[in-house]
Design a protein around this motif. Structure first.
Motif, PDB file in Angstrom:
ATOM      1  N   HIS A 227       0.824  -1.201   0.000  1.00  0.00           N
ATOM      2  CA  HIS A 227       0.000   0.000   0.000  1.00  0.00           C
ATOM      3  C   HIS A 227       0.864   1.258   0.000  1.00  0.00           C
ATOM      4  CE1 HIS A 227      -3.116  -2.818   1.835  1.00  0.00           C
ATOM      5  NE2 HIS A 227      -3.647  -2.397   0.703  1.00  0.00           N
ATOM      6  N   GLN A 228       2.084   1.115   0.462  1.00  0.00           N
ATOM      7  CA  GLN A 228       3.029   2.235   0.464  1.00  0.00           C
ATOM      8  C   GLN A 228       4.414   1.703   0.128  1.00  0.00           C
ATOM      9  OE1 GLN A 228       2.478   3.771   4.440  1.00  0.00           O
ATOM     10  NE2 GLN A 228       0.910   5.228   3.784  1.00  0.00           N
ATOM     11  N   ILE A 229       5.149   2.460  -0.693  1.00  0.00           N
ATOM     12  CA  ILE A 229       6.528   2.133  -1.020  1.00  0.00           C
ATOM     13  C   ILE A 229       7.414   3.206  -0.390  1.00  0.00           C
ATOM     14  CG2 ILE A 229       8.252   2.008  -2.868  1.00  0.00           C
ATOM     15  CD1 ILE A 229       6.603  -0.428  -2.823  1.00  0.00           C
ATOM     16  N   LEU A 230       8.392   2.783   0.406  1.00  0.00           N
ATOM     17  CA  LEU A 230       9.296   3.701   1.094  1.00  0.00           C
ATOM     18  C   LEU A 230      10.679   3.590   0.465  1.00  0.00           C
ATOM     19  CD1 LEU A 230       8.239   2.738   4.735  1.00  0.00           C
ATOM     20  CD2 LEU A 230       7.158   4.377   3.200  1.00  0.00           C
ATOM     21  N   MET A 231      11.296   4.725   0.172  1.00  0.00           N
ATOM     22  CA  MET A 231      12.632   4.748  -0.413  1.00  0.00           C
ATOM     23  C   MET A 231      13.563   5.496   0.536  1.00  0.00           C
ATOM     24  SD  MET A 231      11.801   5.448  -4.411  1.00  0.00           S
ATOM     25  CE  MET A 231      10.620   4.429  -5.300  1.00  0.00           C
ATOM     26  N   LEU A 232      14.543   4.778   1.044  1.00  0.00           N
ATOM     27  CA  LEU A 232      15.471   5.321   2.032  1.00  0.00           C
ATOM     28  C   LEU A 232      16.823   5.518   1.354  1.00  0.00           C
ATOM     29  CD1 LEU A 232      14.445   2.799   4.819  1.00  0.00           C
ATOM     30  CD2 LEU A 232      13.629   5.135   4.584  1.00  0.00           C
ATOM     31  N   GLY A 233      17.116   6.760   0.957  1.00  0.00           N
ATOM     32  CA  GLY A 233      18.345   6.987   0.210  1.00  0.00           C
ATOM     33  C   GLY A 233      19.168   8.160   0.676  1.00  0.00           C
ATOM     34  N   ASN A 234      18.637   8.956   1.593  1.00  0.00           N
ATOM     35  CA  ASN A 234      19.333  10.175   2.000  1.00  0.00           C
ATOM     36  C   ASN A 234      19.945  10.091   3.396  1.00  0.00           C
ATOM     37  OD1 ASN A 234      18.635  11.513  -0.426  1.00  0.00           O
ATOM     38  ND2 ASN A 234      16.605  11.982   0.393  1.00  0.00           N
ATOM     39  N   GLY A 235      19.887   8.917   4.019  1.00  0.00           N
ATOM     40  CA  GLY A 235      20.494   8.743   5.320  1.00  0.00           C
ATOM     41  C   GLY A 235      19.773   9.425   6.458  1.00  0.00           C
TER      42      GLY A 235
ATOM     43  N   MET B 266      14.779   0.107  -0.522  1.00  0.00           N
ATOM     44  CA  MET B 266      13.360   0.209  -0.833  1.00  0.00           C
ATOM     45  C   MET B 266      12.604  -0.826   0.007  1.00  0.00           C
ATOM     46  SD  MET B 266      11.540   0.049  -4.608  1.00  0.00           S
ATOM     47  CE  MET B 266      12.754   1.170  -5.279  1.00  0.00           C
ATOM     48  N   MET B 267      11.446  -0.406   0.525  1.00  0.00           N
ATOM     49  CA  MET B 267      10.653  -1.310   1.355  1.00  0.00           C
ATOM     50  C   MET B 267       9.175  -1.029   1.120  1.00  0.00           C
ATOM     51  SD  MET B 267      10.935  -1.920   5.489  1.00  0.00           S
ATOM     52  CE  MET B 267      10.008  -0.480   6.003  1.00  0.00           C
ATOM     53  N   GLY B 268       8.374  -2.087   1.055  1.00  0.00           N
ATOM     54  CA  GLY B 268       6.935  -1.940   0.870  1.00  0.00           C
ATOM     55  C   GLY B 268       6.187  -2.294   2.145  1.00  0.00           C
ATOM     56  N   LEU B 269       5.067  -1.600   2.372  1.00  0.00           N
ATOM     57  CA  LEU B 269       4.218  -1.867   3.531  1.00  0.00           C
ATOM     58  C   LEU B 269       2.832  -2.256   3.046  1.00  0.00           C
ATOM     59  CD1 LEU B 269       5.086   1.193   5.845  1.00  0.00           C
ATOM     60  CD2 LEU B 269       6.062  -1.122   5.939  1.00  0.00           C
ATOM     61  N   ARG B 270       2.322  -3.360   3.594  1.00  0.00           N
ATOM     62  CA  ARG B 270       0.945  -3.764   3.303  1.00  0.00           C
ATOM     63  C   ARG B 270       0.176  -3.823   4.622  1.00  0.00           C
ATOM     64  NH1 ARG B 270      -2.241  -6.019  -0.585  1.00  0.00           N
ATOM     65  NH2 ARG B 270      -3.957  -7.322   0.154  1.00  0.00           N
ATOM     66  N   PHE B 271      -0.892  -3.026   4.694  1.00  0.00           N
ATOM     67  CA  PHE B 271      -1.696  -2.937   5.907  1.00  0.00           C
ATOM     68  C   PHE B 271      -2.888  -3.877   5.801  1.00  0.00           C
ATOM     69  CE2 PHE B 271       0.500   1.061   5.297  1.00  0.00           C
ATOM     70  CZ  PHE B 271       0.983   1.366   6.576  1.00  0.00           C
TER      71      PHE B 271
ATOM     72  N   GLY C 161      10.270  10.472  17.470  1.00  0.00           N
ATOM     73  CA  GLY C 161      10.510  11.885  17.771  1.00  0.00           C
ATOM     74  C   GLY C 161      10.663  12.736  16.535  1.00  0.00           C
ATOM     75  N   THR C 162      10.340  12.196  15.373  1.00  0.00           N
ATOM     76  CA  THR C 162      10.444  12.955  14.129  1.00  0.00           C
ATOM     77  C   THR C 162       9.484  12.378  13.108  1.00  0.00           C
ATOM     78  OG1 THR C 162      11.943  13.657  12.341  1.00  0.00           O
ATOM     79  CG2 THR C 162      12.288  11.469  13.267  1.00  0.00           C
ATOM     80  N   GLN C 163       9.141  13.161  12.106  1.00  0.00           N
ATOM     81  CA  GLN C 163       8.334  12.654  11.010  1.00  0.00           C
ATOM     82  C   GLN C 163       9.184  11.753  10.112  1.00  0.00           C
ATOM     83  OE1 GLN C 163       8.589  15.984  11.600  1.00  0.00           O
ATOM     84  NE2 GLN C 163       6.604  16.394  12.545  1.00  0.00           N
ATOM     85  N   TYR C 164       8.505  10.960   9.281  1.00  0.00           N
ATOM     86  CA  TYR C 164       9.222  10.222   8.238  1.00  0.00           C
ATOM     87  C   TYR C 164       9.685  11.238   7.202  1.00  0.00           C
ATOM     88  CZ  TYR C 164      10.118   7.184   4.246  1.00  0.00           C
ATOM     89  OH  TYR C 164      10.709   6.557   3.172  1.00  0.00           O
ATOM     90  N   LEU C 165      10.990  11.280   6.931  1.00  0.00           N
ATOM     91  CA  LEU C 165      11.574  12.381   6.167  1.00  0.00           C
ATOM     92  C   LEU C 165      11.988  12.005   4.754  1.00  0.00           C
ATOM     93  CD1 LEU C 165      13.817  13.749   9.060  1.00  0.00           C
ATOM     94  CD2 LEU C 165      11.596  14.634   8.314  1.00  0.00           C
ATOM     95  N   GLU C 166      11.800  10.765   4.345  1.00  0.00           N
ATOM     96  CA  GLU C 166      12.245  10.369   3.014  1.00  0.00           C
ATOM     97  C   GLU C 166      11.034  10.110   2.106  1.00  0.00           C
ATOM     98  OE1 GLU C 166      15.826   9.054   2.266  1.00  0.00           O
ATOM     99  OE2 GLU C 166      16.518   8.516   4.264  1.00  0.00           O
ATOM    100  N   TYR C 167      11.294   9.612   0.908  1.00  0.00           N
ATOM    101  CA  TYR C 167      10.241   9.506  -0.099  1.00  0.00           C
ATOM    102  C   TYR C 167       9.285   8.356   0.221  1.00  0.00           C
ATOM    103  CZ  TYR C 167       7.874   9.248  -4.592  1.00  0.00           C
ATOM    104  OH  TYR C 167       6.908   9.239  -5.555  1.00  0.00           O
ATOM    105  N   LYS C 168       7.985   8.633   0.055  1.00  0.00           N
ATOM    106  CA  LYS C 168       6.951   7.616   0.280  1.00  0.00           C
ATOM    107  C   LYS C 168       5.947   7.694  -0.863  1.00  0.00           C
ATOM    108  CE  LYS C 168       3.970   8.388   3.594  1.00  0.00           C
ATOM    109  NZ  LYS C 168       3.344   8.472   4.927  1.00  0.00           N
ATOM    110  N   MET C 169       5.695   6.558  -1.509  1.00  0.00           N
ATOM    111  CA  MET C 169       4.708   6.499  -2.585  1.00  0.00           C
ATOM    112  C   MET C 169       3.448   5.846  -2.039  1.00  0.00           C
ATOM    113  SD  MET C 169       5.094   5.056  -6.491  1.00  0.00           S
ATOM    114  CE  MET C 169       5.457   3.358  -6.041  1.00  0.00           C
ATOM    115  N   GLU C 170       2.342   6.547  -2.129  1.00  0.00           N
ATOM    116  CA  GLU C 170       1.078   6.076  -1.560  1.00  0.00           C
ATOM    117  C   GLU C 170       0.358   5.130  -2.523  1.00  0.00           C
ATOM    118  OE1 GLU C 170       0.146   6.683   1.407  1.00  0.00           O
ATOM    119  OE2 GLU C 170       1.288   8.434   2.057  1.00  0.00           O
ATOM    120  N   PHE C 171      -0.616   4.398  -1.971  1.00  0.00           N
ATOM    121  CA  PHE C 171      -1.399   3.455  -2.759  1.00  0.00           C
ATOM    122  C   PHE C 171      -2.158   4.165  -3.885  1.00  0.00           C
ATOM    123  CE2 PHE C 171      -5.432   1.109  -3.412  1.00  0.00           C
ATOM    124  CZ  PHE C 171      -4.907  -0.055  -3.947  1.00  0.00           C
TER     125      PHE C 171
END
Length: 803
Positions: free
Chosen positions: A58-66, A211-216, A234-244
């Motif tokens: 449902h969401q694709i997360l891309m972690l590339g900026n550290g 890259m990681m996918g989440l299925r709810f 203690g922080t928002q998710y700060l990297e790229y997230k692609m929604e469903f």
């Protein structure tokens, strides 16, 4: 009952052409409506079924900026109940690929270090090739969206550019990859063997991204998980997230557009068909008024007379609906398979559903026809036998007719002062007002449909002229940097400044921004939740690069931002409001200067200048794409060739036309079939209905036309006079239809595209083509009227007068 049966058979025998054309009208209405409903239902069902089969994310997360530790981040999601996290897959970006010596343009690839299958989320579904746990050394798996659109075959070799060198791998399999497999996508995941991945990328500058996918279990609860993450981290998710919504949007958008337009036009066609049936029945009752009176005087009840018409049109409806439903199954399959080809595999064809939907459409059409017949045939109840036998009409209508005849000689200006051919055509129009109204409405609708279809196809085909209104840049050349290690920004910019062909240039990058949740300061508006936003960053003037806005202006200073229309709606922000955005973990308070639309990222995006980030990071540079404008756009191909030759190890240059064509020519191809079919159907319907209407009118006035022939008028002059009147009426209808097709029907399209980030459809008006297709409806009307008047030429004056 024998009387009703005899009348029923008589109506079928004596009106073969009229009954046949009425059946065709019902068939075409059923075809259009059933096809539309089947296309819409199957598009959603096929996507949902395949997404479920793949256990799609449902969401694709891309972690590339550290900004987050991938291992800790993955561990946190693994601990959550009600959500499944995929493997943490390393990847690198590439943008240069060659197949059989030809470079494939505008494809941005994620080169994936393939973990051993099966995946828990986003399972790969085999379309072609042998199914294995991992790709063999020297081979890759590619997605169907990339495979079908570029003519690649299993066993072919493709080359990838990494900067100073290239490497070649063989295509071993084709897979359905749900997150990046939609039509029109320019992203593709290329699945590599782990050893190949290390050999090719370990020596390159830079580091792996993940890259990681989440299925709810329940996608609607995803905001609760992210709220929990923010509190614990203690922080928002700060990297790229692609929604469903972004994942599914381009699977569904084209068929939603086609289906919605077809439903509207199918409903219009059905209404026209029902009005035509009603007109035909009303005219039949008037033409047979005396006969109905005789039948009533002989004891036949009104109910049985009405039953004659109902049985006739029930029979014609069944004859038309059944083949219409059968044809719709074939046509809808063609449309769905062409638009969702990326979900098709060699092991299983797309399973079309919707038999119940089609049956429901057929039942509704049948019920509407019967109700229409019942409403109009009910006029037979008012027929009084004595009046019918004496006058051939009601006594009141007979009195009106007598007064009208007596008053004709008292008119100060009569038809005797006008040309005879004009008089015959005008008289035909004025005497048959209902038929004239029907023909006028029909030509309006037909010309509107033809004009709308032409304008839409031409606008998409010529999208280069309106690229900025779709949210793209409007520069002449785009340069994509794929190897930062081999790229010198300073040297490149010096070369661009020294080239006399170049007018201006600027670079464009992107970052992921996070807008935190906040209390709404507008009365009546609900509080907003945090959201991830794709943010474009420009080192240069947005206006010079060719970016436009719907309202306001693009940002110029370090405290300004322009936002997409969907961001504006979701956050309840307008021009002049202040918005807080986290970029690279740091908050920025920016003033909204403009609002724009963009089909890319569904307008969930924003624009800032490089000065915003440089206020805290003076050495910030993220030059991913350069946009270049020339003094003479005709030199674009030569400049592109020179840049690619000089910087072949670091970047790839393409003209704007090449970039846009690679996406939107596919859209044109998908639109041609349904839009052409709808236009053709309406042309046929126009010809049929005008034929029926004119045939009825000629039959009623047969005695008059017999007198004309006996006075010396030739058949062709009479037929031409009738046709001229119809053509004149259709010209007026076509002019109104042009207005409807250009200004009103596009509103339907805007209602659909608003969800995808386009609130004002950028249309291009090619008036020569618009007038040309509108003339087709006029020609159709003229042909229908001319063919219907053949009875005048084929019948002697004496027989016409006797009739």
């Amino acid at each position: 009952m024998n009387t009703v049966w005899t009348l029923f058979l008589s109506n079928l025998r004596t009106k073969k052409i009229q009954n046949g054309l009425t059946t065709v009208l019902i068939l075409l209405s059923t075809l259009l409506l059933s096809t539309a409903m089947t296309v819409i239902s199957n598009t959603q069902n096929l996507f949902t079924d395949m997404h479920t089969k793949a256990n799609g994310s449902h969401q694709i997360l891309m972690l590339g900026n550290g900004l987050h530790d991938p291992i800790v981040f993955k561990q946190w999601w693994d601990e959550q109940q009600g959500v499944t996290a995929s493997e943490l897959i390393p990847y690198r970006n590439l943008s240069g690929i060659t197949h059989q010596g030809k470079e494939i343009n505008n494809i941005y690839m994620f080169m994936m270090d393939t973990a051993e299958l099966p995946f828990t989320v986003d399972k790969l579904i085999w379309a072609q090739g042998d199914e294995r746990s991992t790709p063999e050394v020297g081979t890759i798996w590619i997605p169907t969206s990339f495979f079908y659109s570029n003519g690649i075959e299993v066993g072919d070799k493709v080359s990838f550019k990494t900067g100073k060198s290239t490497f070649e791998l063989k295509v071993a399999a084709v897979v359905v990859d749900m997150p990046f497999g939609a039509p029109f996508t320019r992203n593709a995941r290329i699945w590599m063997n782990t050893q190949d991945y290390k050999d090719q990328f370990q020596s390159l500058q830079g580091k792996d991204m993940y890259m990681m996918g989440l299925r709810f279990d329940d996608y609607d609860t995803n905001t609760q998980y992210w709220d929990r993450f923010e509190k614990q981290a203690g922080t928002q998710y700060l990297e790229y997230k692609m929604e469903f919504e972004s994942i599914s949007s381009f699977y569904l958008i084209m068929n939603k557009v086609i289906g919605f337009v077809m439903i509207f036009l199918g409903a219009v066609m059905l209404l026209v068909a029902l009005f035509t049936i009603g007109f035909t029945i009303s005219d039949a009752i008037l033409a047979n008024y005396r006969t109905i009176g005789v039948l009533k005087s002989c004891g036949l009840s009104s109910f049985r007379i009405i039953g004659t018409y109902m049985s006739q049109y029930a029979f014609l409806s069944i004859i038309g609906i059944i083949p219409g439903l059968a044809a719709s199954q074939f046509l809808s399959k063609v449309i769905v398979e062409s638009s969702l080809s990326s979900l098709k595999t060699n092991r299983s064809e797309l399973s079309m559903q919707g038999n119940f939907t089609a049956l429901a459409v057929g039942i509704c059409v049948f019920a509407l026809v019967i109700l229409c017949v019942l409403f109009y045939a009910n006029k037979a109840r008012s027929v009084q036998p004595v009046q019918a036998i004496r006058y051939g009409m009601s006594e009141m209508d007979s009195s009106k007719w007598a007064r009208r005849v007596r008053s004709n000689g008292n008119r100060p200006v009569g038809f005797d002062r006008l040309p005879i051919m004009f008089v015959i055509g005008l008289r035909n129009m004025l005497k048959n007002v209902k038929g004239s109204i029907l023909m006028f409405i029909l030509t309006v609708i037909t010309s509107a449909v033809l004009v709308f279809g032409f304008v839409l196809l031409y606008s998409v085909y010529s999208i280069q002229r309106t690229a900025s209104s779709w949210g793209y840049d409007n520069s002449h050349i785009a340069v994509e940097v794929f190897n930062q290690a081999a790229f010198s920004r300073t040297q490149f910019e010096e070369d661009m400044l020294s080239d006399p062909r170049i007018k201006n240039f600027g670079w464009f990058g992107n970052v992921t921004g996070v807008v935190p949740s906040e209390l709404s300061d507008r009365s009546g508006d609900s509080n907003t939740s945090s959201m991830n936003v794709y943010i474009g960053v420009a080192d240069g003037n947005y206006d010079d690069l060719g970016y436009s806005t719907l309202r306001g202006a693009n940002p110029l200073h370090k405290n300004e931002i322009a936002i997409g229309i969907n961001v504006s709606k979701k956050l309840n922000k307008d021009i002049g409001d202040v918005i807080t955005v986290y970029i690279n973990g740091k908050p920025y308070s920016l003033i909204v200067t403009g609002i724009y639309q963009a089909i890319s990222n569904m307008s969930y995006s924003a624009r800032i200048t490089i000065d915003v980030i440089k206020a805290d990071h003076l050495d910030y540079s993220n030059a991913e794409t350069y946009f270049i404008n020339l003094h003479d756009s005709s030199q674009s191909d030569q400049v592109v060739s020179d840049i690619n030759e000089q910087y072949k190890e670091a970047l790839s240059a393409l003209t704007q036309k090449t970039l846009l064509d690679s996406v939107f020519k596919e859209a044109v191809g998908l639109l041609i079939l349904p839009m052409s079919m709808m236009g053709l159907l309406f042309i046929v319907v126009t010809c049929i209905i005008i034929y029926i209407t004119c045939r009825i009118n000629i039959r009623k006035d047969s005695k008059t036309y017999g007198i004309y022939k006996s006075l010396g008028l030739t058949s062709n002059r009479i037929r031409l006079s009738v046709a001229q009147g119809i053509v004149a009426l259709s010209v007026i209808g076509a002019l109104l239809g042009i207005y409807v097709g250009v200004y009103l029907l596009p509103m339907l399209l805007e209602n659909i595209l608003t969800y995808y980030g386009i609130v004002e459809v950028p249309l291009i008006m090619h008036w020569g083509g618009i007038i040309g297709v509108a003339v087709v409806s006029i020609i159709s009307a003229g042909v229908g009227s001319w063919l219907s008047s053949r009875v005048i030429a084929n019948t002697s004056p004496r027989i016409l007068v006797i009739e």
